[in-house]
Design a protein around this motif. Structure first.
Motif, PDB file in Angstrom:
ATOM      1  N   UNK A  98     118.066  17.561  27.237  1.00 53.78           N
ATOM      2  CA  UNK A  98     118.028  18.036  25.852  1.00 53.78           C
ATOM      3  C   UNK A  98     117.197  19.313  25.758  1.00 53.78           C
ATOM      4  N   UNK A  99     116.059  19.325  26.417  1.00 56.96           N
ATOM      5  CA  UNK A  99     115.188  20.503  26.430  1.00 56.96           C
ATOM      6  C   UNK A  99     115.911  21.700  27.061  1.00 56.96           C
ATOM      7  N   UNK A 100     116.558  21.478  28.198  1.00 57.75           N
ATOM      8  CA  UNK A 100     117.220  22.570  28.906  1.00 57.75           C
ATOM      9  C   UNK A 100     118.412  23.107  28.115  1.00 57.75           C
ATOM     10  N   UNK A 101     119.149  22.245  27.466  1.00 53.60           N
ATOM     11  CA  UNK A 101     120.285  22.719  26.665  1.00 53.60           C
ATOM     12  C   UNK A 101     119.822  23.661  25.562  1.00 53.60           C
ATOM     13  N   UNK A 102     118.699  23.342  24.947  1.00 51.07           N
ATOM     14  CA  UNK A 102     118.158  24.227  23.910  1.00 51.07           C
ATOM     15  C   UNK A 102     117.758  25.576  24.497  1.00 51.07           C
ATOM     16  N   UNK A 103     117.040  25.560  25.612  1.00 53.47           N
ATOM     17  CA  UNK A 103     116.581  26.804  26.229  1.00 53.47           C
ATOM     18  C   UNK A 103     117.769  27.668  26.648  1.00 53.47           C
ATOM     19  N   UNK A 104     118.775  27.069  27.269  1.00 54.85           N
ATOM     20  CA  UNK A 104     119.948  27.831  27.705  1.00 54.85           C
ATOM     21  C   UNK A 104     120.671  28.458  26.513  1.00 54.85           C
ATOM     22  N   UNK A 105     120.796  27.716  25.438  1.00 54.25           N
ATOM     23  CA  UNK A 105     121.451  28.255  24.239  1.00 54.25           C
ATOM     24  C   UNK A 105     120.705  29.487  23.737  1.00 54.25           C
ATOM     25  N   UNK A 106     119.380  29.422  23.713  1.00 58.51           N
ATOM     26  CA  UNK A 106     118.591  30.547  23.216  1.00 58.51           C
ATOM     27  C   UNK A 106     118.615  31.723  24.187  1.00 58.51           C
ATOM     28  N   UNK A 107     118.576  31.455  25.484  1.00 59.07           N
ATOM     29  CA  UNK A 107     118.671  32.542  26.467  1.00 59.07           C
ATOM     30  C   UNK A 107     120.026  33.237  26.361  1.00 59.07           C
ATOM     31  N   UNK A 108     121.078  32.470  26.140  1.00 64.69           N
ATOM     32  CA  UNK A 108     122.410  33.059  25.995  1.00 64.69           C
ATOM     33  C   UNK A 108     122.479  33.969  24.772  1.00 64.69           C
TER      34      UNK A 108
ATOM     35  N   UNK B 275     115.373  29.848  38.710  1.00 62.01           N
ATOM     36  CA  UNK B 275     115.339  28.728  37.774  1.00 62.01           C
ATOM     37  C   UNK B 275     116.714  28.372  37.247  1.00 62.01           C
ATOM     38  N   UNK B 276     117.503  29.375  36.884  1.00 64.91           N
ATOM     39  CA  UNK B 276     118.855  29.120  36.388  1.00 64.91           C
ATOM     40  C   UNK B 276     119.723  28.462  37.455  1.00 64.91           C
ATOM     41  N   UNK B 277     119.570  28.908  38.689  1.00 61.26           N
ATOM     42  CA  UNK B 277     120.312  28.298  39.797  1.00 61.26           C
ATOM     43  C   UNK B 277     119.952  26.821  39.941  1.00 61.26           C
ATOM     44  N   UNK B 278     118.665  26.507  39.871  1.00 64.74           N
ATOM     45  CA  UNK B 278     118.234  25.109  39.979  1.00 64.74           C
ATOM     46  C   UNK B 278     118.792  24.274  38.819  1.00 64.74           C
ATOM     47  N   UNK B 279     118.778  24.827  37.623  1.00 68.68           N
ATOM     48  CA  UNK B 279     119.300  24.098  36.467  1.00 68.68           C
ATOM     49  C   UNK B 279     120.779  23.788  36.661  1.00 68.68           C
ATOM     50  N   UNK B 280     121.527  24.782  37.108  1.00 65.26           N
ATOM     51  CA  UNK B 280     122.962  24.574  37.315  1.00 65.26           C
ATOM     52  C   UNK B 280     123.227  23.544  38.397  1.00 65.26           C
TER      53      UNK B 280
ATOM     54  N   UNK C 190     126.739  24.055  33.013  1.00 69.73           N
ATOM     55  CA  UNK C 190     127.485  25.278  33.359  1.00 69.73           C
ATOM     56  C   UNK C 190     126.957  26.541  32.690  1.00 69.73           C
ATOM     57  N   UNK C 191     126.319  26.420  31.537  1.00 68.45           N
ATOM     58  CA  UNK C 191     125.821  27.607  30.853  1.00 68.45           C
ATOM     59  C   UNK C 191     124.773  28.332  31.704  1.00 68.45           C
ATOM     60  N   UNK C 192     124.040  27.580  32.511  1.00 66.65           N
ATOM     61  CA  UNK C 192     123.047  28.206  33.388  1.00 66.65           C
ATOM     62  C   UNK C 192     123.733  29.133  34.388  1.00 66.65           C
ATOM     63  N   UNK C 193     124.866  28.711  34.927  1.00 61.71           N
ATOM     64  CA  UNK C 193     125.621  29.556  35.862  1.00 61.71           C
ATOM     65  C   UNK C 193     126.117  30.810  35.157  1.00 61.71           C
ATOM     66  N   UNK C 194     126.632  30.657  33.959  1.00 69.30           N
ATOM     67  CA  UNK C 194     127.162  31.799  33.210  1.00 69.30           C
ATOM     68  C   UNK C 194     126.085  32.854  32.983  1.00 69.30           C
ATOM     69  N   UNK C 195     124.898  32.418  32.549  1.00 74.35           N
ATOM     70  CA  UNK C 195     123.794  33.364  32.316  1.00 74.35           C
ATOM     71  C   UNK C 195     123.369  34.011  33.623  1.00 74.35           C
ATOM     72  N   UNK C 196     123.262  33.214  34.677  1.00 71.08           N
ATOM     73  CA  UNK C 196     122.829  33.706  35.990  1.00 71.08           C
ATOM     74  C   UNK C 196     123.789  34.764  36.526  1.00 71.08           C
ATOM     75  N   UNK C 197     125.066  34.506  36.476  1.00 72.04           N
ATOM     76  CA  UNK C 197     126.055  35.450  37.006  1.00 72.04           C
ATOM     77  C   UNK C 197     126.014  36.765  36.229  1.00 72.04           C
ATOM     78  N   UNK C 198     125.869  36.683  34.919  1.00 74.47           N
ATOM     79  CA  UNK C 198     125.783  37.905  34.118  1.00 74.47           C
ATOM     80  C   UNK C 198     124.526  38.707  34.459  1.00 74.47           C
ATOM     81  N   UNK C 199     123.409  38.027  34.703  1.00 73.84           N
ATOM     82  CA  UNK C 199     122.189  38.732  35.129  1.00 73.84           C
ATOM     83  C   UNK C 199     122.420  39.454  36.451  1.00 73.84           C
ATOM     84  N   UNK C 200     123.043  38.743  37.405  1.00 72.90           N
ATOM     85  CA  UNK C 200     123.288  39.328  38.721  1.00 72.90           C
ATOM     86  C   UNK C 200     124.206  40.542  38.613  1.00 72.90           C
ATOM     87  N   UNK C 201     125.241  40.442  37.792  1.00 72.40           N
ATOM     88  CA  UNK C 201     126.160  41.572  37.636  1.00 72.40           C
ATOM     89  C   UNK C 201     125.454  42.773  37.006  1.00 72.40           C
TER      90      UNK C 201
END
Length: 570
Positions: free
Chosen positions: A125-135, A191-196, A202-213
């Motif tokens: 629940x905590x991670x879903x909130x953080x990922x939503x805000x990071x996105x 951190x995003x890689x570990x979360x995914x 899956x949102x962690x992967x999406x954010x991570x890939x966009x950062x890398x690009x």
């Protein structure tokens, strides 16, 4: 209707399994010789390790996400919902700015590992909130950029145009002196890689890939080789490892190409040639690089990178490490002949160094299966890491002084946020990581910590011990299967002293060339293995310091609690 529901449930389960299996899209060129268990397969039983892990589990959930997110919102041009935490997170120190947002990367890694180790749904629940805000913060920029670094975009615009100089730990541009922006990026990506990988979000992967690009296309592809090497002078963690991670989960070759561009030649070239050039270098800047070199090697097969990582590990352990496993003093490596003088320094080994050396050790153990890696891991884990935590609050220290009769300074829960606070999140969450390992045919018992490991074919091994208060450990097998049970024969026991009993009958055993006692049999439910691990008191040097000694009992460096009233100023 029941059949339809059952079919639907099976589909969901099957889909979940497929999603789990398809997380990795690229296969390493060099596969593990021995594999570590997922943290979800290992559960700690009551012990000092479990106690500290429980304290930090509670602590991680007590931290406020909106405060951790504050700088991300601000730098995305959005209004923060809360002010950031103090000290390293927001205070100006010694003529330079803070290290804003760095703790978020550690937090993502630590709390996702804690989820793996405990299965606590509150973490998701905590991670879903953080990922939503990071996105939301990432979308505000429109190009994948996601950094909490103050004026980070302007810093990297100067880098692209060649208007920068680097020292450690700063990137200097005409208007800013910025503390380790690539390091912060690396921690967030890790951190995003570990979360995914651990929490299947899956949102962690999406954010991570966009950062890398963003970093790859907008920065790396626009820099010369020389400018990338200049950028890497500033502490950058294991940014090469992060791009290997993205390659692993996408299979897209551009990420491996970018990882191959991010290898600091000042370190990997001389170390791959067997030259110890570490004296005077900032220790924790260097250690993560070698985990990155080893990660690149695993996927591209360049032997020079693994030669560098293996030589670095051996050099640090043999020439730059204190008796309790920590290395360096005041954050820097020094010549071995200086150990005598360095004992008197207040700033002893840094906690971060040891946590990052354990990460490198895990990777090298998987790649080569050498028992000396476990010997070292045990030394550091018991004598530096576990000893670093306040048993009442679970907070850790930054430096561990080697000065006789000295004291510890623990961090505070909501005011410190050192780098060691962050690595402290991670290490407590993965205390179960190295206790066991496996191949297809064998289960390895590496360390003697109360725990239960679940393996294939419904096999469980339960380890009960009061080690090091008692010199034995007891294994109980659940399930019915034939496999090799391999128990590490510790260097501090010797092959002639260790004894093994199975269901009360003494066994004729001897450690093999790999350092393990191997017992192959068809194990039955309830089989019990009792292992005697006799320890003795030894007098050992702190390192190359003839005027100071330490006492060890087996692998444990002994100490004494000194009442405050008896402590005197040096």
């Amino acid at each position: 209707m029941k059949n339809v529901l059952a079919l639907f449930y099976c589909f969901l389960v099957f889909s979940g399994v497929c999603a789990q299996e398809n997380k990795t899209k690229a296969s390493p060129a060099n596969r593990d010789k021995i594999s570590l268990f997922s943290l979800q397969d290992v559960r700690l039983l009551d012990s000092d390790f479990k106690h500290i892990m429980d304290l930090n589990h509670e602590y991680l959930l007590s931290l406020e996400p909106d405060k951790l997110l504050s700088w991300f919102w601000r730098e995305a041009g959005l209004t923060p919902k809360a002010q950031p935490y103090p000290f390293w997170e927001s205070e100006w120190m010694g003529g330079h700015g803070p290290l804003p947002g760095h703790i978020m990367g550690f937090y993502l890694s630590g709390i996702s590992m804690m989820y793996d180790s405990t299965g606590d749904a509150a973490i998701l629940e905590r991670l879903n909130y953080i990922l939503k805000e990071l996105a939301i913060c990432q979308q505000a920029g429109g190009d994948g950029y996601l950094l909490p670094t103050i004026n980070g975009r302007a810093v990297f615009e100067n880098v692209v145009h060649g208007n920068f100089e680097t020292s450690n730990p700063f990137i200097d541009t005409p208007h800013d002196k910025t503390w380790e922006p690539v390091y912060v990026m690396n921690k967030i990506m890790l951190g995003l890689y570990q979360v995914y990988m651990r929490c299947n979000l899956p949102q962690a992967k999406d954010i991570l890939v966009k950062m890398a690009d963003w970093f790859g296309y907008s920065i790396l592809d626009k820099l010369s080789h020389e400018d990338i090497q200049k950028l890497l002078v500033c502490e950058h963690g294991s940014i090469n490892e992060s791009f290997v991670d993205v390659y692993e989960i996408t299979g897209e070759k551009r990420y491996l190409k970018w990882a191959q561009m991010l290898n600091d030649e000042d370190m990997w070239v001389p170390m791959s040639e067997g030259r110890d050039i570490l004296q005077g270098w900032h220790a924790n800047t260097q250690i993560p690089k070698f985990t990155g070199f080893e990660s690149v090697y695993r996927y591209d097969g360049n032997e020079k990178f693994t030669k560098a990582a293996r030589f670095f590990w051996k050099t640090v352990v043999d020439k730059h490490t204190w008796v309790m496993g920590g290395n360096s003093t005041g954050e820097h490596f020094f010549a071995p002949e200086e150990f005598e003088r360095r004992i008197e320094h207040n700033g002893g080994p840094e906690s971060c160094n040891s946590v990052n050396m354990l990460r490198l050790t895990e990777r090298l153990f998987c790649d080569y299966g050498e028992v000396e890696k476990v010997d070292y891991y045990e030394n550091v884990l018991f004598n530096h890491i576990l000893a670093n935590y306040d048993p009442d609050q679970g907070m850790c220290v930054y430096y561990t002084s080697m000065k006789p009769g000295h004291y510890k300074v623990y961090g505070t829960p909501y005011d410190s946020f050192w780098c060691c606070t962050g690595t402290g999140f991670e290490q407590t969450s993965k205390f179960g990581q190295m206790i066991y390992a496996h191949t297809d045919e064998a289960l390895y018992v590496n360390m003697f910590i109360p725990s239960v490991v679940s393996w294939k074919e419904n096999i469980q091994v339960r380890q009960e011990t009061s080690f090091p208060d008692e010199s034995s450990t007891h294994l109980t097998i659940s399930g019915d299967s034939e496999f090799d049970l391999k128990v590490r024969c510790p260097y501090w026991v010797g092959t002639s002293s260790l004894t093994v009993m199975i269901n009360g009958k003494r066994q004729k055993v001897k450690a093999g060339a790999d350092g393990y006692i191997s017992i192959n049999r068809h194990w039955k439910d309830g089989d019990r293995v009792d292992i005697d691990l006799p320890m003795k008191v030894e007098v050992v040097p702190l390192n190359q310091a003839s005027h100071y000694i330490a006492l060890k009992y087996g692998p444990i460096v002994l100490g004494v609690r000194i009442p405050d009233a008896q402590l005197q100023k040096a």
